[in-house]
Design a protein around this motif. Sequence first.
Motif: not given
Length: 99
Positions: A40-47, A65-72
């Motif tokens: 269920h990967a989704k690209i997200i944008r922050g810093y 567990k739902e996670i956010v990876t380190s910088q792509l």
Amino acid sequence: MSKFQWIDNAATERLLEDIRKANRCEFDASALAAAPLLEHAKIIRGYCYALSGVVSGHPRLEDDKEIVTSQLFWMDEELGVCRSMNRWYRLVRSNIKGH
């Protein structure tokens, strides 16, 4: 004044070497086989760009567990793999959603 260092030199060298190999389509099969699966990967944008999703097989995080990876840094949706700052992830191809 202290010197800021985002990641250590060894981690930087591993990241750059992985990206160089990926650009030449020279993947380390054992590293990819051991890479966590991100569903269920989704690209997200922050810093920076990263991926969010449900992880399994991660060496430090519990499964489902739902996670956010380190910088792509590198991603190939057709191959279903990406390289974050810290590690490779295997992606469920049909679940990538744009930002």
